[in-house]
Design an enzyme around this catalytic site. Sequence first.
Site, PDB file in Angstrom:
ATOM      1  N   SER A  91      29.136 -14.888  25.375  1.00  0.00           N
ATOM      2  CA  SER A  91      30.347 -14.850  26.210  1.00  0.00           C
ATOM      3  C   SER A  91      31.551 -14.832  25.276  1.00  0.00           C
ATOM      4  CB  SER A  91      30.401 -16.107  27.080  1.00  0.00           C
ATOM      5  OG  SER A  91      30.609 -17.248  26.256  1.00  0.00           O
ATOM      6  N   ASP A  92      32.668 -14.338  25.761  1.00  0.00           N
ATOM      7  CA  ASP A  92      33.857 -14.454  24.930  1.00  0.00           C
ATOM      8  C   ASP A  92      34.361 -15.891  25.063  1.00  0.00           C
ATOM      9  OD1 ASP A  92      36.601 -12.167  24.221  1.00  0.00           O
ATOM     10  OD2 ASP A  92      35.925 -14.006  23.245  1.00  0.00           O
ATOM     11  N   TRP A  93      35.183 -16.260  24.178  1.00  0.00           N
ATOM     12  CA  TRP A  93      35.656 -17.633  24.008  1.00  0.00           C
ATOM     13  C   TRP A  93      35.991 -18.335  25.325  1.00  0.00           C
ATOM     14  CZ3 TRP A  93      37.243 -19.815  19.023  1.00  0.00           C
ATOM     15  CH2 TRP A  93      37.759 -21.097  19.151  1.00  0.00           C
ATOM     16  N   SER A 124      34.908 -18.004  28.227  1.00  0.00           N
ATOM     17  CA  SER A 124      35.010 -17.185  29.450  1.00  0.00           C
ATOM     18  C   SER A 124      34.096 -17.692  30.553  1.00  0.00           C
ATOM     19  CB  SER A 124      34.684 -15.722  29.129  1.00  0.00           C
ATOM     20  OG  SER A 124      33.325 -15.592  28.758  1.00  0.00           O
TER      21      SER A 124
END
Length: 745
Positions: A284-286, A288
């Site tokens: 996942s992005d930071w 998210s």
Amino acid sequence: MMKFNLISFVLCFSIVSLNIVAAQKKTINEKIDSVFRLMTLEEKIGQLNQYNDDWRATGPTTVDNDKVNQIRKGQVGSLLNSLGTERIKSWQNIAMESRLKIPLLFGQDVVHGYKTTFPIPLAEAASWDLEAMELSARIAAIEASAAGINWTFAPMVDITRDPRWGRVMEGAGEDTYLGSKIAYTRIKGFQGKKLGELNSLMACAKHFAAYGAAIGGRDYNSVDMSDRMLWETYLPPFKTAVDAGVATFMNAFNDINGVPATGNKYLQRDILKGKWAFKGFVVSDWGSIGEMVNHGNVKNDYEAALSAITAGSDMDMESRNYKNNLAKLVKDKKIPIALIDDAVKRILKKKFELGLFDDPFRYCNAEREQAALNNPDHPKVARAIAAKSIVLLKNQDQLLPLSKNTKTIAFIGPLVKSLRQNKGFWDVDVPGVDSNFIVSQWEGLQNKISGNTTLLYAKGCDIEGNNTEGFTEAVEIAKQSDVVILSIGERRDMSGEAKSRSNINIPGVQEDLLKVLLATGKPVVVLINAGRPLVFTTVNDAHAILYTWWLGSEAGNAIADVLFGDYNPSAKLPITFPLSVGQIPIYYNHFNTGRPAKNDNNHNYNSSYTDLSIYPKYEFGFGLSYTTFEYSDIHLSKKKMKINEKIEVSLTIANTGKYNGEEIVQLYIRDKVGSIIRPVKELKDFTKIKLNAGESKPIKFYIDKEKISFYNQKLQWQAEPGEFELMIGASSSDIRLRGEFELIR
Ligand code: GLC
């Protein structure tokens, strides 16, 4: 007898070798299972948990003083932003104290270089030089992997048509075809021949998906588009990434068509892991996962974890939602353990492929690190691709290239002596390395000019603010000079993540400074340093304009190479430069509409602005050279093709000027009639060709069904019979040769 022995020997040998091959073939799967079957649920969840270390936070942070303890208990699978082999070794040592000794993965945003900084990705894209871009990524991987890193969060393959979006600097611009080619190239560069080789990094195709289509160009904002547009414009670079064997994907912060990408089953399960059969893992992005609560898609972190793991997000970067909720979700029978098992096995597989189980410290070798970080060839490569990334936008009266014996040059502007600015947004502060080991523009010119030249300097003004006190000094030295070079633009942190701008004019009073310098009557060359297309006005009156983006460690030398003709600029814009922010989104491969405006003078019931041109300042694919090129002799091998046939397009390119140079020849196609209307033109091939002055060469392109296919209303990728226009251009507007052909049943 002899014959019998030979046959039995061959038989035995083949059985033994089949067993060895079989044993080797099953090794990773067997090894995964040999670890996996021992894992507790807590240890499995630990593999899905990634924390930020302490070098840099690229998002909202959580203070957590318990990381050492959690790693020791096998509750962490990866760290990001850990720098230097010593620090990485120390963390890996702690992981080796855990019960199963599962090694950590170390990820880092090695976006355009590690110690040697290359041009920002958008600048490199302007080179259209796939070989050079692969080498740039290769060197980044060599340096970063020697420093203990095994995973880069790059390339960003997001297509975008909006220069207000700060991360435009991180991608390959607006075109799907060019963006796909560059995605493939960069992944090959980062990952090298094979994962597990010491100088390879796992690459990461990001941000899945359509992050670059944020409404208003505002970072993290919503994205809303038809599935057809998604498939036709934004997904292809990601599919190319899968074809390139990319090890990982990163999902995106944005919601897309009402569902956050992180919890988007259609994207991650149906398309990525289903239709495309992606076998790597998704991070996942930071934060998210937790942000899905903000999106209003889930009620709380418990539901966020449920949504993300169900949708196919395998590893949780920094949100701690998986660590805090997955065990309970299993206990509450909200998710089958199989979802977690699949994610764990995907991650373990990469750790085996990287050789980390065999030797968790294999990437941490101080001697190898020093050798890689001090390789004298790396800056040379950076200098070469930096020169190839500089776009010549104007060259009135052939002012450029300058003579190395120019008597007096006034080098003016707030970026002339900058160091780190040249590194762009995603630079890396390598431990023990002076992050200012950059060749400034000032130093680059000093390295270049002869003893007969006097180089005068004045800052003139700041990048921002309205202080014009420095103008007087700047005008004074301009008056003493034979030519003025003015270096202006943005700060490096005015583009990049969370750096969207509503106003993309050149900031401050820099253009006012240009005005007073032009008033001296001296010839003025303007260098524009930025991570995005900027809108400019007075700059248009300069005698010469070079777009120098952010060029990295060798910026000064590369700029000097171009200014003085040691490199003839060949770059072409990978993104449209608008006349005004009011035109955005503006891009070359637009539809014709039912009332196309033929020009800027007639607004009579057509698709135009009454107060502004509909044409960009500079179009996609535009860039000048110190020489000139002539296109001639186009020939199509046939005028009609059946679906499984090809048409060969041949033509001749001649260098008709006095400088050796390179030309990026672009092939555009227009499908004149489609069940879904087709753009007025689409880039479908290109080649970059070197020609000495006076030299000419034939080049060939091929048209096949792939180049004329598109997604129809049912999202089927297909070509439709009918007439096509073929355009060969020096840019998307500067069409030099044309042809017609027909697809017949
Ligand atoms: C950032 C970025 C992403 C980056 C990650 C780690 O928020 O969106 O591209 O790789 O966090 O730094």
